[in-house]
Motif scaffolding. Sequence first.
Motif, PDB file in Angstrom:
ATOM      1  N   PRO A 131      34.173  43.136  30.037  1.00  0.00           N
ATOM      2  CA  PRO A 131      34.470  41.931  29.476  1.00  0.00           C
ATOM      3  C   PRO A 131      34.384  41.743  27.957  1.00  0.00           C
ATOM      4  O   PRO A 131      33.242  42.236  27.531  1.00  0.00           O
ATOM      5  CB  PRO A 131      33.889  40.731  30.100  1.00  0.00           C
ATOM      6  CG  PRO A 131      33.421  41.266  31.477  1.00  0.00           C
ATOM      7  CD  PRO A 131      33.251  42.852  31.207  1.00  0.00           C
ATOM      8  N   GLY A 132      35.317  41.311  27.346  1.00  0.00           N
ATOM      9  CA  GLY A 132      35.060  41.244  25.720  1.00  0.00           C
ATOM     10  C   GLY A 132      35.664  42.475  25.082  1.00  0.00           C
ATOM     11  O   GLY A 132      36.303  42.191  24.278  1.00  0.00           O
ATOM     12  N   SER A 192      39.260  42.906  25.664  1.00  0.00           N
ATOM     13  CA  SER A 192      40.066  41.939  24.951  1.00  0.00           C
ATOM     14  C   SER A 192      40.446  42.404  23.573  1.00  0.00           C
ATOM     15  O   SER A 192      41.058  41.457  22.928  1.00  0.00           O
ATOM     16  CB  SER A 192      39.637  40.234  25.391  1.00  0.00           C
ATOM     17  OG  SER A 192      39.315  40.111  26.681  1.00  0.00           O
ATOM     18  N   ARG A 201      42.629  40.663  20.591  1.00  0.00           N
ATOM     19  CA  ARG A 201      42.130  39.694  19.387  1.00  0.00           C
ATOM     20  C   ARG A 201      42.568  40.495  18.096  1.00  0.00           C
ATOM     21  O   ARG A 201      42.420  40.056  17.121  1.00  0.00           O
ATOM     22  CB  ARG A 201      40.794  39.746  19.694  1.00  0.00           C
ATOM     23  CG  ARG A 201      40.492  38.806  20.713  1.00  0.00           C
ATOM     24  CD  ARG A 201      38.767  38.813  21.276  1.00  0.00           C
ATOM     25  NE  ARG A 201      38.617  37.962  22.347  1.00  0.00           N
ATOM     26  CZ  ARG A 201      37.242  37.684  22.816  1.00  0.00           C
ATOM     27  NH1 ARG A 201      36.295  38.324  22.063  1.00  0.00           N
ATOM     28  NH2 ARG A 201      37.387  36.928  23.891  1.00  0.00           N
TER      29      ARG A 201
END
Length: 317
Positions: free
Chosen positions: A294-295, A298, A302
Motif C-alpha cells: 500500500p502507498g 499508488s 500520484r
Amino acid sequence: MTKSPASTSWRTLNDIASRPWPGTTREYDLFKELVVGLVVVGLLVLGLSAVFSSPDEPTVTLKSWAMADPADFVATATTELGGTSGTAGYGPPYNSTPDATQKLGPIDLQSLSGVRLPIDTANDFIIGPLQTLPNPPAAIDEWTKASDAQHAAWTTAYGDALSKAPDNDPAKVPPGDYGPVPALTGALLAMAQQGTLDPVLGAKGSFYNTDYKASILFLGDGSYFPGLADAQHLTGDQWGVMNETGNYPGQSWLWLFSALYQVEPFKSSPDADVLVVFSMVILTLLLTLVPFIPGLRSLPRRIPVHRLIWRDYYKHR
C-alpha cells in the motif's frame, strides 16, 4: 424461393468491393520500398555498428599471455607453486583457506556449500600439466619429495629475486637457493608458448568441454589479464560488471550491481560481493511486491509521469 441471409450478405459485400474507389489515390513504388528497406537500412545498420559496436578483441589464451608477457607468466606460476596466489587463498568452493570467506553479518554464506571444486594450484596448474609432457622435467621429482616448508622457502626466494631482476626477467635472476622452481616455471612457460598448455589446462584433454575454470583462474591470478580489462574500461572502479568489451556497457541491466560497488559501505567492505548480492535481492523483492505494498503501488497515479509520455492520448480524452 427466398434467398438466405448469408447469400444476401455475400452479394452486398461483393457489390461494395466491385465499386470504383471514390477517394484519393497515389502511386506506390514497390521497387523503391525494396531498395530503401534492404539497401538504405542495411547501409545504415552497418555504419552505426562500425561506430558504436564493441571491438572484436582476439581471445585471450595462455599462449597469448606467455608470448606477450613471459615475465608475468613466470611470476604468476611461482605464486601458484607457493600457494600465495589469489586462487590459492580464495577459500570455498576451491579450498579451505582460513578467514578467506565473505560473510553477511555472522552468517558465513561462502562456506555453506563447502569445498565442492577443490583446486591445489601447485599440482593442478603446474605439476599436473608438466607431467603430461612426453619427457617431464626431472625437477618434478625434486619438488614432490620436498616438504611444504621447503616449497614455501624456494618459491619465496625465487619470487623475491624475480621482483628485483631487471624487467622482472627470469633470465636475469641471480643465482640462489631456488630449488626446482626456475626449472618448473621455465618448462611451463615453454609449454604455454608452444600452445600445448591451453588444451591440457583449459580443456583437460577432452575434445568437448565447457569447463575452463582452471585456465581462467590462472589467468586472473596474473597482472596481464587484469591489465587488458583496465585498458578496455572493464575494472570494478570503471564499470564493474560487463559482458562486452569497449567503452560502452554491454548489459545495461547490470548497472545497479556496478554502481553499488562504488559507494559506501560496499566500496571498502571485505564482504562487498555478499552485501551487493543481498541488497539486489531485497531491491528485486521490493520491485516484485510493488502491486501488494500500500502507498507504493499508488505512486504511478500520484506521480502521473505516464500522462506526460502519452499526452496526445490524454489530451483527447
